[in-house]
Write a protein that holds these residues in place. Structure first.
Motif, short mmCIF file in Angstrom:
data_model
loop_
_atom_site.label_atom_id
_atom_site.label_comp_id
_atom_site.label_asym_id
_atom_site.label_seq_id
_atom_site.Cartn_x
_atom_site.Cartn_y
_atom_site.Cartn_z
N UNK A 87 0.92 -1.04 0.14
CA UNK A 87 -0.08 -0.10 -0.04
C UNK A 87 0.84 1.38 -0.06
N UNK A 88 0.27 2.35 0.24
CA UNK A 88 0.95 3.82 0.23
C UNK A 88 0.59 4.46 1.58
N UNK A 89 1.15 5.22 1.87
CA UNK A 89 1.24 6.24 3.13
C UNK A 89 1.29 7.80 2.27
N UNK A 90 0.18 8.64 2.65
CA UNK A 90 0.38 10.06 2.12
C UNK A 90 0.50 10.77 3.36
N UNK A 91 1.43 11.73 3.22
CA UNK A 91 1.69 12.83 4.32
C UNK A 91 1.67 14.10 3.71
N UNK A 92 1.68 15.30 4.37
CA UNK A 92 1.63 16.65 3.69
C UNK A 92 3.07 17.19 4.15
N UNK A 93 3.85 17.79 3.07
CA UNK A 93 5.15 18.46 3.41
C UNK A 93 4.79 19.77 3.74
N UNK A 94 3.98 20.53 2.68
CA UNK A 94 3.72 22.01 3.08
C UNK A 94 2.25 22.21 2.27
N UNK A 95 1.73 23.48 2.25
CA UNK A 95 0.79 23.83 1.65
C UNK A 95 0.33 23.27 0.51
N UNK A 96 1.19 22.92 -0.34
CA UNK A 96 0.99 22.61 -1.85
C UNK A 96 1.71 21.56 -2.37
N UNK A 97 2.46 20.59 -1.24
CA UNK A 97 3.10 19.53 -1.51
C UNK A 97 2.80 18.33 -0.56
N UNK A 98 2.84 16.95 -0.85
CA UNK A 98 2.43 15.74 -0.48
C UNK A 98 3.75 14.75 -0.74
N UNK A 99 3.87 13.74 0.20
CA UNK A 99 4.64 12.72 -0.05
C UNK A 99 4.23 11.36 -0.07
N UNK A 100 4.27 10.70 -0.90
CA UNK A 100 3.87 9.25 -1.12
C UNK A 100 4.94 8.41 -0.75
N UNK A 101 4.83 7.51 0.41
CA UNK A 101 5.61 6.62 0.81
C UNK A 101 5.02 5.05 0.31
#
Length: 358
Positions: A87-101
């Motif tokens: 699966x995938x984990x989604x986290x927020x890096x900033x107001x306009x960017x996210x990270x998919x692990x």
């Protein structure tokens, strides 16, 4: 009449209030979806899939283009139909960017079964199958199973084989020396294949020590064809031999590197660095003459059947063109460096080389 006018004014006020609130809410929504609109996506945790492939697989739900809602609604995405991915984990890096692990299934090895490759984890659990082989996962031959059921432990014959396979896989990953093929014979002797070079590891003993030496020797055997024998490496013996194929009939020659190494180290007079300080590893002698790097068992083994490396005075430099008995054997055929570098630093002149050629 006054009461009617009052009610009319109250309705107008309420309407204005609702309109104002609606306008504020609309402006807030516009701001929310524009300010937190995702314009940058980082991907981490996989070398198996490209960033674009991961994005298309992970960002499929509603509001995944909003950095706040994507995390609130899709922080954890589980999948079943993506090979090697849990699966995938989604986290927020900033107001306009996210990270998919990417949460990958950790395959430590694969074995052939029918017309497929069966991948298993460190516990021997069957986690995936494929008709194509993943070159990043060690391929084991000789591990036999009667049947396979995904999600269950492989019924591997031989109680210690799985432990050995997992240990080897860990060492391969750490040393970045994944072989093309790993084979267990009927007595569980281990053979590795790297191109045209076979490495005979022998039994499941001193594997890490053996592989450290293999990783040091293999680059020096580039372009060679033969068998590197590591079966006799123990905590007290470092006997390494390389059988090089010398003709089309597969005739081989074997050199015992133990005595060759002992002779070389005994006649190497280096150990001094460029400042004249003794370090034990420096490539100069006490008179600041360049004598080459300190010989090692790996460097001697990589020479194969070439027994040169000695100078006229009997000292060992690694680039001398005489053997220990003073016989001319020519330059090292395994050396890919520029011969002029050796000639310049070894005090050999053209006349001396001509004398040996005569």
């Amino acid at each position: 009449m006054k009461l009617f006018k009052k009610n009319l004014i109250d309705k107008k006020h309420k309407k204005m209030i609702f309109c104002t609130l609606g306008a504020v809410l609309l402006a807030g929504l516009v701001f929310f979806f524009s300010y937190f609109h995702v314009s940058k996506v980082e991907v981490m945790g996989t070398a198996r899939y490209s960033d674009e492939e991961v994005k298309s697989m992970a960002l499929q739900g509603a509001f995944t283009d909003n950095s706040v809602l994507a995390v609130l609604l899709h922080s954890r995405v589980d999948v079943e139909d993506v090979p090697f991915v849990e699966g995938f984990n989604i986290t927020r890096l900033s107001h306009n960017s996210i990270c998919i692990s990417v949460r990958e299934k950790k395959a430590v090895g694969c074995i052939p079964y029918l017309d497929s490759y069966v991948y298993f984890d460190r516990n021997g659990i069957f986690i995936e199958s494929s008709h194509t082989r993943d070159e990043l996962v060690p391929f084991f031959d000789g591990i036999q199973v009667s049947h396979v059921i995904q999600g269950e432990k492989l019924p591997i014959k031989g109680s210690s084989v799985l432990t050995t396979a997992v240990a080897l896989s860990t060492i391969f990953q750490k040393n970045d020396v994944i072989p093309d093929h790993i084979e267990f014979d009927s007595s569980y002797q281990i053979t590795l294949t790297y191109g045209d070079v076979q490495v005979m590891l022998g039994k499941d003993e001193y594997l890490e020590d053996k592989m450290i030496r293999v990783s040091a020797i293999l680059p020096k055997l580039s372009g060679e064809k033969g068998i590197l024998h590591m079966e006799n490496v123990t905590d007290s013996s470092k006997l390494i031999t390389f059988e090089r194929e010398v003709d089309e009939e597969d005739t081989t020659t074997s050199i015992d590197t133990t005595s060759a190494y002992e002779n070389a180290i005994a006649n190497w007079h280096g150990g001094y660095d460029e400042e004249g300080d003794y370090t034990g590893e420096g490539e100069y002698d006490a008179n600041m003459n360049y004598v080459g790097p300190k010989p090692t068992e790996e460097s001697i083994a990589a020479n194969g059947d070439w027994l040169g490396g000695y100078m006229e005075d009997g000292s060992y430099t690694g680039y001398g063109q005489l053997d220990k008995d003073g016989n001319y054997v020519g330059p090292n055929p395994n050396d890919t460096s520029d011969e002029e570098d050796y000639t310049e630093e070894s005090n050999w002149d053209d006349q001396e080389e001509d004398d040996y050629e005569e």
